[in-house]
Design a protein around this motif. Structure first.
Motif, mmCIF file in Angstrom:
data_model
loop_
_atom_site.group_PDB
_atom_site.id
_atom_site.type_symbol
_atom_site.label_atom_id
_atom_site.label_comp_id
_atom_site.label_asym_id
_atom_site.label_seq_id
_atom_site.Cartn_x
_atom_site.Cartn_y
_atom_site.Cartn_z
ATOM 1 N N GLN A 1 65.126 -107.952 -60.454
ATOM 2 C CA GLN A 1 64.116 -108.996 -60.199
ATOM 3 C C GLN A 1 63.098 -109.129 -61.332
ATOM 4 O O GLN A 1 61.987 -109.593 -61.123
ATOM 5 C CB GLN A 1 63.385 -108.739 -58.880
ATOM 6 N N GLY A 2 63.494 -108.693 -62.513
ATOM 7 C CA GLY A 2 62.596 -108.828 -63.658
ATOM 8 C C GLY A 2 61.633 -107.671 -63.856
ATOM 9 O O GLY A 2 60.730 -107.741 -64.689
ATOM 10 N N VAL A 3 61.849 -106.569 -63.111
ATOM 11 C CA VAL A 3 60.928 -105.421 -63.210
ATOM 12 C C VAL A 3 61.710 -104.110 -63.114
ATOM 13 O O VAL A 3 62.511 -103.932 -62.194
ATOM 14 C CB VAL A 3 59.876 -105.443 -62.081
ATOM 15 N N VAL A 4 61.458 -103.223 -64.062
ATOM 16 C CA VAL A 4 62.000 -101.859 -64.001
ATOM 17 C C VAL A 4 60.856 -100.895 -64.323
ATOM 18 O O VAL A 4 60.191 -101.041 -65.346
ATOM 19 C CB VAL A 4 63.153 -101.640 -65.004
ATOM 20 N N ALA A 5 60.636 -99.938 -63.442
ATOM 21 C CA ALA A 5 59.592 -98.934 -63.655
ATOM 22 C C ALA A 5 60.224 -97.573 -63.841
ATOM 23 O O ALA A 5 61.169 -97.214 -63.135
ATOM 24 C CB ALA A 5 58.627 -98.903 -62.477
ATOM 25 N N GLN A 6 59.706 -96.829 -64.817
ATOM 26 C CA GLN A 6 60.137 -95.452 -65.017
ATOM 27 C C GLN A 6 59.129 -94.529 -64.336
ATOM 28 O O GLN A 6 57.944 -94.601 -64.622
ATOM 29 C CB GLN A 6 60.211 -95.109 -66.509
ATOM 30 N N THR A 7 59.609 -93.698 -63.444
ATOM 31 C CA THR A 7 58.725 -92.725 -62.813
ATOM 32 C C THR A 7 58.681 -91.479 -63.674
ATOM 33 O O THR A 7 59.667 -91.108 -64.296
ATOM 34 C CB THR A 7 59.206 -92.356 -61.399
ATOM 35 N N SER A 8 57.533 -90.848 -63.720
ATOM 36 C CA SER A 8 57.373 -89.678 -64.579
ATOM 37 C C SER A 8 58.124 -88.483 -64.016
ATOM 38 O O SER A 8 58.201 -88.290 -62.798
ATOM 39 C CB SER A 8 55.891 -89.332 -64.730
ATOM 40 N N ALA A 9 58.671 -87.700 -64.921
ATOM 41 C CA ALA A 9 59.407 -86.496 -64.515
ATOM 42 C C ALA A 9 58.478 -85.354 -64.138
ATOM 43 O O ALA A 9 58.913 -84.367 -63.563
ATOM 44 C CB ALA A 9 60.325 -86.056 -65.643
ATOM 45 N N ILE A 10 57.202 -85.475 -64.486
ATOM 46 C CA ILE A 10 56.247 -84.406 -64.187
ATOM 47 C C ILE A 10 55.051 -84.975 -63.439
ATOM 48 O O ILE A 10 54.825 -86.191 -63.438
ATOM 49 C CB ILE A 10 55.754 -83.696 -65.463
ATOM 50 N N ASP A 11 54.318 -84.107 -62.806
ATOM 51 C CA ASP A 11 53.069 -84.508 -62.161
ATOM 52 C C ASP A 11 51.924 -84.232 -63.129
ATOM 53 O O ASP A 11 51.745 -83.095 -63.590
ATOM 54 C CB ASP A 11 52.855 -83.720 -60.867
ATOM 55 N N PHE A 12 51.159 -85.256 -63.441
ATOM 56 C CA PHE A 12 50.030 -85.091 -64.353
ATOM 57 C C PHE A 12 48.854 -84.476 -63.612
ATOM 58 O O PHE A 12 48.686 -84.662 -62.411
ATOM 59 C CB PHE A 12 49.636 -86.444 -64.957
ATOM 60 N N VAL A 13 48.044 -83.737 -64.353
ATOM 61 C CA VAL A 13 46.892 -83.069 -63.758
ATOM 62 C C VAL A 13 45.613 -83.824 -64.109
ATOM 63 O O VAL A 13 45.557 -84.559 -65.094
ATOM 64 C CB VAL A 13 46.787 -81.598 -64.230
ATOM 65 N N ASP A 14 44.603 -83.633 -63.303
ATOM 66 C CA ASP A 14 43.300 -84.245 -63.548
ATOM 67 C C ASP A 14 42.565 -83.457 -64.634
ATOM 68 O O ASP A 14 42.606 -82.217 -64.649
ATOM 69 C CB ASP A 14 42.490 -84.232 -62.249
#
Length: 248
Positions: A70-83
């Motif tokens: 539908q015109g959109v592709v998102a890459q999810t991160s392989a890691i969890d980022f920290v604050d």
């Protein structure tokens, strides 16, 4: 390593992923696509400071393997980022001499992965990157890091300058790696609480950041080539910090 970074296809699916708090590495949007739902997604991307780019439909077809994107592709991160605040607080609880690494828009994925690997080997307590302009924590980055990306905390911030101010508030000295100085890295006391900044491959460190750091330092270059690859330079600097800290 293909499964280290997954992808989400479709406008509604990406909207729901962002709203649910899923860590999104980057969103690829089809050029010239226009609809109310697409506009809603674009607004959401901007409000969450998610990296994005407009690309031809052919690239989306490749990324999605011709699924109905539908015109959109998102890459999810392989890691969890920290604050960042949590990273600083937790690190200072463990050590009085932390070592942080800030990357000002290092954009090459393999350079990024190599830097993460070296950071893990030299005991870096955390890596801080900017949300926009830095290479993603992709499968290639993880592969190049030899898995170190899962071992070193990584923090994303809106602007590297804000991270500098936060670190300085905790009495952590900032050392910028730049050729725009006469001072060598060997002349700086890296046994103190320290954060080292490495710049992008093409432009180095942003001049506005150089204005606010305590130290600017360089590596000696004895040949005719004017600069080192950023991952190589980072390795040399981090190992100088290691040398000083273990008193070789």
């Amino acid at each position: 390593m293909e499964n280290e970074v997954s992808k989400i296809f479709g406008i509604r699916a990406v909207i729901e992923a962002i709203n649910s708090g899923k860590t999104i590495g980057k969103v690829f949007l089809q050029k010239d696509l226009n609809s109310p739902l697409f506009s809603e997604l674009n607004t959401l991307i901007k409000s969450h400071n998610i990296a994005s780019s407009f690309v031809p439909i052919e690239k989306l077809n490749r990324l999605s393997k011709n699924s109905n994107h539908q015109g959109v592709v998102a890459q999810t991160s392989a890691i969890d980022f920290v604050d960042l605040e949590d990273l600083i607080t937790e690190t200072l609880e463990k050590t009085s001499t932390p070592l942080f690494l800030l990357l000002d828009k290092v954009s090459d994925v393999r350079n990024f992965g190599a830097i993460i690997r070296t950071a893990e080997c030299t005991g870096v307590d955390g890596i801080i990157i900017q949300k926009q302009g830095n290479a993603p924590v992709s499968a290639d980055a993880i592969k190049t890091s030899a898995g170190a990306a899962f071992k070193v905390p990584v923090c994303k911030v809106d602007h590297i300058k804000d991270a500098v101010f936060q670190l300085q508030a905790e009495a952590i000295q900032i050392v910028a790696a730049t050729e725009k100085t006469e001072q060598l890295i060997y002349d700086i006391d890296l046994t103190l609480p320290t954060a080292i900044i490495m710049g992008s491959e093409d432009r180095g460190i942003n001049p506005s950041i150089l204005k606010i750091v305590e130290h600017k330092a360089k590596l000696p270059l004895l040949g005719e080539i004017a600069s080192l690859n950023v991952s190589v330079a980072c390795g040399a600097i981090l190992y100088e910090a290691t040398r000083q800290r273990i008193k070789l």
